[in-house]
Design a protein around this motif. Structure first.
Motif, PDB file in Angstrom:
ATOM      1  N   PRO A  76     -21.210 -10.648   5.265  1.00 21.38           N
ATOM      2  CA  PRO A  76     -20.545 -11.455   6.289  1.00 21.38           C
ATOM      3  C   PRO A  76     -19.271 -10.812   6.844  1.00 21.38           C
ATOM      4  N   CYS A  77     -18.723  -9.835   6.116  1.00 17.85           N
ATOM      5  CA  CYS A  77     -17.553  -9.118   6.652  1.00 17.85           C
ATOM      6  C   CYS A  77     -17.937  -8.308   7.885  1.00 17.85           C
ATOM      7  N   HIS A  78     -19.238  -8.081   8.064  1.00 15.91           N
ATOM      8  CA  HIS A  78     -19.736  -7.347   9.233  1.00 15.91           C
ATOM      9  C   HIS A  78     -20.548  -8.287  10.140  1.00 15.91           C
ATOM     10  N   LEU A 107     -22.280  -2.399   2.347  1.00 14.92           N
ATOM     11  CA  LEU A 107     -21.821  -2.898   1.038  1.00 14.92           C
ATOM     12  C   LEU A 107     -20.832  -4.034   1.220  1.00 14.92           C
ATOM     13  N   HIS A 108     -21.062  -5.120   0.521  1.00 18.07           N
ATOM     14  CA  HIS A 108     -20.092  -6.224   0.488  1.00 18.07           C
ATOM     15  C   HIS A 108     -19.622  -6.419  -0.951  1.00 18.07           C
ATOM     16  N   GLU A 109     -18.360  -6.741  -1.076  1.00 18.86           N
ATOM     17  CA  GLU A 109     -17.759  -6.842  -2.412  1.00 18.86           C
ATOM     18  C   GLU A 109     -18.465  -7.844  -3.318  1.00 18.86           C
ATOM     19  N   SER A 110     -18.889  -8.960  -2.753  1.00 18.49           N
ATOM     20  CA  SER A 110     -19.466 -10.019  -3.594  1.00 18.49           C
ATOM     21  C   SER A 110     -20.974  -9.885  -3.763  1.00 18.49           C
ATOM     22  N   CYS A 145     -15.780  -3.929   5.498  1.00 21.21           N
ATOM     23  CA  CYS A 145     -15.610  -4.370   4.119  1.00 21.21           C
ATOM     24  C   CYS A 145     -15.193  -3.179   3.246  1.00 21.21           C
ATOM     25  N   ASP A 146     -14.501  -3.480   2.157  1.00 24.58           N
ATOM     26  CA  ASP A 146     -13.714  -2.504   1.388  1.00 24.58           C
ATOM     27  C   ASP A 146     -14.271  -1.074   1.300  1.00 24.58           C
ATOM     28  N   LYS A 147     -15.504  -0.927   0.840  1.00 18.88           N
ATOM     29  CA  LYS A 147     -15.998   0.423   0.547  1.00 18.88           C
ATOM     30  C   LYS A 147     -16.630   1.098   1.758  1.00 18.88           C
ATOM     31  N   GLY A 216     -15.881 -11.600   9.215  1.00 13.25           N
ATOM     32  CA  GLY A 216     -14.796 -10.618   9.253  1.00 13.25           C
ATOM     33  C   GLY A 216     -14.328 -10.292   7.846  1.00 13.25           C
ATOM     34  N   THR A 217     -13.427  -9.359   7.766  1.00 17.44           N
ATOM     35  CA  THR A 217     -12.954  -8.870   6.469  1.00 17.44           C
ATOM     36  C   THR A 217     -11.803  -9.740   5.961  1.00 17.44           C
ATOM     37  N   CYS A 218     -11.450  -9.564   4.699  1.00 20.28           N
ATOM     38  CA  CYS A 218     -10.413 -10.393   4.071  1.00 20.28           C
ATOM     39  C   CYS A 218      -9.131 -10.368   4.909  1.00 20.28           C
ATOM     40  N   THR A 223      -8.000  -4.381   0.344  1.00 24.80           N
ATOM     41  CA  THR A 223      -8.471  -3.017   0.575  1.00 24.80           C
ATOM     42  C   THR A 223      -9.033  -2.836   1.984  1.00 24.80           C
ATOM     43  N   ALA A 224      -9.731  -3.836   2.500  1.00 27.43           N
ATOM     44  CA  ALA A 224     -10.316  -3.690   3.834  1.00 27.43           C
ATOM     45  C   ALA A 224      -9.218  -3.514   4.884  1.00 27.43           C
ATOM     46  N   SER A 225      -8.201  -4.395   4.851  1.00 28.40           N
ATOM     47  CA  SER A 225      -7.108  -4.272   5.825  1.00 28.40           C
ATOM     48  C   SER A 225      -6.353  -2.963   5.597  1.00 28.40           C
TER      49      SER A 225
HETATM   50 FE1  FES Z   1     -15.344  -7.811   2.563  1.00 26.21          FE
HETATM   51 FE2  FES Z   1     -12.966  -8.671   1.377  1.00 26.21          FE
HETATM   52  S1  FES Z   1     -15.042  -9.025   0.775  1.00 26.21           S
HETATM   53  S2  FES Z   1     -13.304  -7.347   3.047  1.00 26.21           S
END
Ligand code: FES
Length: 596
Positions: A76-78, A107-110, A145-147, A216-218, A223-225
């Motif tokens: 969902p961050c994308h 890749l999503h963190e969760s 997203c982070d990675k 969107g990202t956190c 880490t994403a920001s």
């Molecule tokens: Fe994707 Fe925080 S979980 S940026």
């Protein structure tokens, strides 16, 4: 690098390209043909297939701009990927290019077990090889997203093409009972309240609906920001590319502009090695310190730099912190969210403030230097999210590098998010051998622990878990949390989310799983943390440590097959970015930062 650096054309700031200036025999669809032993036949075949999708010859003569699509239902961050793709394609076509979208790993963190970091290098390999395998004159990398952004920059750095990063953008904040909330600092804060019995099940479920208010990202300086700001500081995004939230018109305009720029970069042969220089990494580290960025930023920067032959000098980075205060007032170090940073002018406001400390001649994707782009952004306006040097939110850089007999290869602490009271501390070690041990015992009423103890977690380094999960943010034992304890010194060889806070020592190198000194910490040992002296030490004699090592030699973990085997056989330690050793540049040519 596969592509040698070529000089940038003088008119590289032009925005609209008329005609194709690329060598027709080495660009567009003619490059990178599959080997059939007959090049003309290979091209004939390629054209026949692509025409099956309805393309005309005229379209196929244009510069080809690849677009790495990382849209996924699991990410969902994308979630704004369709809108971004449309805008990037529009920008590419307005500038005379042919957009060619292709999928890569997302890749999503969760949604990645054991941890997304385990798969970052796989995503970077996917990105690198797809950039090599498919014909393209430049590439737009869409990540958030982070990675994903580190993986894309790592892969693109190794592939060597003209490449430009497009960030998906941050999520909007939500509102819980009139309080503004956003992932993921507030996720942790509310979870801690729940564990401490301060909120009930109903309120926990209520806030769960509000923490992520849009795709969107956190929304904090996680880490994403951090990677979004770093990508812009590296010169890898269009100016202003870091901060627009995912669902805004500004984000879509950035996407269109990114598409346009990609075409110009193809014409100019503005390859990524001309942008990812030692100076660019120094600028990125300066920004990392000034934004109160995630400690993960160091690991990712080390990995990206390693792809272009540069080592990160952790000592020099630490010294940069002495002259780089935290200026950005965002959670978890401050109080605002990414949307406020954008309203305050985004990276232009921060870079203008940092200008005396930056390497202004570093090249960017626009074909102009960072200094030229800062000047072009104008004088700025009154706002209270980016502080002036005279009124920082933290007087030093956010991150400090620690050494000592527990971390001969270094460790990090995010001092701006730590409890000042605990930064000079000696405590008794309460040891957890691995995450399972932690889960089983941390909340036990029988756990022998006080607020002055130091929680130690082993086996969460690059090889240990594997993948160096973000388990370094150990929970406060429930019985202490209920008694009001909010922070304790916690140390491990793992990472923590950039959205987390506390007096937490991370990235202890070498890690416990390969026999680093952390493996030999025993229950009841005394440990000293002194951020002032940059020290993390196990208070036992060298003889005693050597005796323990001799008595219990450690064999690094292995696996029999597949990606797990590749990972365990080749992953490097945190100071080399947790990259695979064979993916780093063949020739390491220098260190960054160089100024100290
Ligand atoms: Fe994707 Fe925080 S979980 S940026």
């Amino acid at each position: 690098m596969t592509n040698s650096a070529k000089p940038i054309k003088k008119d590289s700031s032009a925005h609209v390209t008329h005609g194709n200036t690329l060598d027709p025999n080495q660009s567009g669809l003619r490059q990178g043909l599959p080997i059939y032993g007959d090049k003309d036949f290979s091209l004939f075949l390629r054209k026949a297939f692509i025409k099956g999708a309805g393309y005309t010859d005229s379209a196929l003569e244009r510069p080809v701009i690849g677009i790495a699509n990382t849209g996924s239902s699991y990410n969902p961050c994308h979630g704004n990927m369709p809108q971004l793709l449309e805008a990037v394609k529009r920008g590419i076509m307005l500038a005379g290019g042919l957009p060619m979208e292709f999928p890569t790993i997302s890749l999503h963190e969760s949604f990645a077990t054991p941890t997304s970091m385990y798969l970052r290098n796989l995503m970077s390999m996917d990105t690198e090889e797809m950039l090599r395998a498919q014909p393209m004159d430049a590439v737009v990398l869409i990540g958030g997203c982070d990675k994903t952004v580190p993986a894309q920059l790592m892969g693109a750095a190794s592939a060597g093409l003209p490449a430009i990063q497009l960030i998906t953008g941050s999520m909007l904040t939500g509102s819980h009972r009139s309080e503004r909330v956003g992932a993921c600092t507030d996720c942790r804060r509310y979870w801690a309240k729940y564990r401490a019995g301060e909120i009930d099940e109903e309120q926990k479920n209520e806030v769960n609906n509000q923490l992520v208010a849009s795709v969107g990202t956190c929304s904090v300086m996680g880490t994403a920001s951090t990677m979004a700001c770093i990508a812009e500081a590296l010169g890898m995004t269009v100016p202003g590319g870091a901060s627009p939230p995912a669902v805004t018109a500004d984000r879509i305009r950035v996407a269109e502009e990114t598409g346009r720029r990609a075409v110009q970069m193809a014409h100019d042969r503005l390859t990524i090695d001309q942008i990812l220089t030692a100076d660019a990494f120094e600028n990125a580290m300066r920004v990392l310190l000034a934004i109160g960025g995630s400690t993960n930023g160091i690991v990712h920067l080390a990995a990206i730099a390693g792809r272009v032959g540069l080592e990160i000098d952790l000592n020099a980075l630490d010294q940069m912190g002495n002259e780089t205060p935290v200026l950005l007032d965002l959670k978890p170090s401050g109080q605002h969210y990414m949307e406020h940073f954008h309203d305050a002018g985004g990276m232009a406001t921060l870079l203008r403030e940092l200008k005396p400390l930056l390497k202004l001649n570093a090249m960017t994707v626009t074909g102009k230097t960072l200094g030229e782009e800062i000047d072009a952004a104008g004088p700025g306006f009154a706002q209270d999210v980016v502080r002036p040097f005279s009124k920082p939110i933290y007087p030093r850089g956010s991150i400090a590098i620690l050494y000592g007999n527990l971390a001969p290869g270094g460790a990090v602490i995010k001092q701006s998010a730590a409890d000042e009271r605990l930064m000079e501390h000696i405590g008794r070690a309460v040891v957890f051998e691995n995450t399972e041990d932690l889960v089983n015992r941390i909340d036990s009423e029988d756990l022998d622990v006080t607020a002055d103890d130091i929680l130690v977690l082993k086996q969460i380094g690059p090889k240990g878990a594997p993948g160096m999960p973000e388990a370094g943010y150990m929970p406060i034992p429930k019985k202490l949390a209920r008694a009001g304890v909010k922070d304790m010194v916690r140390i491990s060889d793992g990472r923590m989310s950039g959205t987390a806070f506390g007096t937490i020592v991370l990235h202890i190198t070498p890690e416990s799983a390969i026999g680093g000194p952390l493996a030999y910490v025993e229950e009841g040992d005394q440990i000293q943390l002194s951020v002032k002296n940059r020290q993390i030490s196990l208070l036992i004699s060298d003889d005693e440590l050597a005796k323990r090592m001799q008595a219990r030699p450690i064999s690094p973990p292995t696996a029999e097959r597949g990606y797990h085997k590749l990972f365990l056989d080749t992953v490097t330690q945190a100071d080399q970015g947790v990259d695979f050793d064979f993916l780093r540049a063949v020739n390491m040519t220098g260190k960054t930062p160089r100024s100290k």
